[in-house]
Write a protein that holds these residues in place. Structure first.
Motif, short mmCIF file in Angstrom:
data_model
loop_
_atom_site.label_atom_id
_atom_site.label_comp_id
_atom_site.label_asym_id
_atom_site.label_seq_id
_atom_site.Cartn_x
_atom_site.Cartn_y
_atom_site.Cartn_z
N GLU A 119 -33.07 -51.28 -74.48
CA GLU A 119 -32.76 -52.20 -73.47
C GLU A 119 -31.43 -53.14 -73.97
O GLU A 119 -30.56 -53.45 -73.09
CB GLU A 119 -33.74 -52.76 -72.58
CG GLU A 119 -34.57 -53.40 -73.56
CD GLU A 119 -35.97 -52.93 -73.82
OE1 GLU A 119 -36.80 -53.62 -74.24
OE2 GLU A 119 -36.06 -51.60 -73.98
N VAL A 120 -31.69 -53.51 -75.26
CA VAL A 120 -30.75 -54.54 -75.75
C VAL A 120 -29.39 -53.82 -75.87
O VAL A 120 -28.03 -54.15 -75.41
CB VAL A 120 -31.21 -55.13 -76.98
CG1 VAL A 120 -30.35 -56.03 -77.39
CG2 VAL A 120 -32.51 -55.93 -76.71
N ARG A 169 -27.92 -53.43 -72.30
CA ARG A 169 -27.36 -54.51 -71.77
C ARG A 169 -26.07 -55.10 -72.78
O ARG A 169 -25.10 -55.38 -72.01
CB ARG A 169 -28.35 -55.66 -72.02
CG ARG A 169 -27.75 -57.05 -71.52
CD ARG A 169 -28.58 -58.26 -71.93
NE ARG A 169 -27.81 -59.41 -72.35
CZ ARG A 169 -26.83 -59.55 -72.92
NH1 ARG A 169 -26.40 -58.53 -73.79
NH2 ARG A 169 -26.18 -60.80 -73.02
N THR A 170 -26.06 -54.70 -73.95
CA THR A 170 -24.57 -55.07 -74.50
C THR A 170 -23.45 -54.31 -73.98
O THR A 170 -22.54 -54.58 -73.76
CB THR A 170 -24.94 -54.79 -76.02
OG1 THR A 170 -25.83 -55.58 -76.46
CG2 THR A 170 -23.79 -54.61 -76.87
N TRP A 171 -23.85 -52.64 -73.97
CA TRP A 171 -22.75 -52.04 -73.09
C TRP A 171 -22.34 -52.40 -72.09
O TRP A 171 -21.13 -52.64 -71.53
CB TRP A 171 -23.24 -50.52 -73.20
CG TRP A 171 -22.10 -49.34 -72.78
CD1 TRP A 171 -22.18 -49.12 -71.66
CD2 TRP A 171 -20.92 -49.27 -73.53
NE1 TRP A 171 -21.03 -48.27 -71.25
CE2 TRP A 171 -20.29 -48.54 -72.73
CE3 TRP A 171 -20.58 -49.50 -74.59
CZ2 TRP A 171 -19.06 -47.94 -72.99
CZ3 TRP A 171 -19.09 -49.01 -74.87
CH2 TRP A 171 -18.50 -48.11 -74.08
#
Length: 140
Positions: A29-30, A33-35
């Motif tokens: 999920e990080v 979220r980064t993408w």
């Protein structure tokens, strides 16, 4: 060039190579979220990519943020990575220069980044493009 949503498939192996280099593991999920932040024009997070022969050779992720030390924003170059097959071809230098251009166009007061002490090849390049400060990083 700026990162585009259609770069996702080519960006993923670069991102995972970068995480592996820094001995980091992130929850999926990080990465999602980064993408999403990289592709959101309203986000403070921005991405630039280096393209060689139709392939993504590397990326620079940066964050524009306010600072108490200037009237304009400042630019934090958070992630810089060149795929192993493309290293030694001046791509990192060109990406950093592209970050400088982006920061200048955005009215940034400056650009800064961190790296690991053991990252000697990158540090030898960085020493030609910026000055090393005396700051020590603390982290909780």
């Amino acid at each position: 060039r700026p990162i585009r949503t259609e770069d996702r498939e080519a960006w993923d192996p670069l991102w995972h190579g970068y995480l592996e280099f820094y001995r980091a593991t992130l929850a999926p999920e990080v990465t999602e979220r980064t993408w999403a932040a990289l592709c959101d024009s309203a986000s403070a997070v921005h991405g630039l990519v280096a393209e060689q022969n139709g392939q993504l050779a590397g990326f620079a992720h940066l964050i524009m943020h306010s600072t108490t030390w200037a009237t304009g924003p400042t630019c934090y170059l958070e992630d810089l990575y060149i795929a192993k097959a493309w290293r030694g071809r001046d791509i990192a230098r060109q990406l950093i220069k592209a970050v400088y251009a982006f920061a200048d166009e955005s009215g940034a007061a400056g650009v800064y980044w961190l790296t690991q002490e053991y990252n000697a090849p990158a540090r030898s390049l960085y020493d030609t493009l910026a000055h090393r400060t005396s700051f020590v990083v603390y982290q909780r």
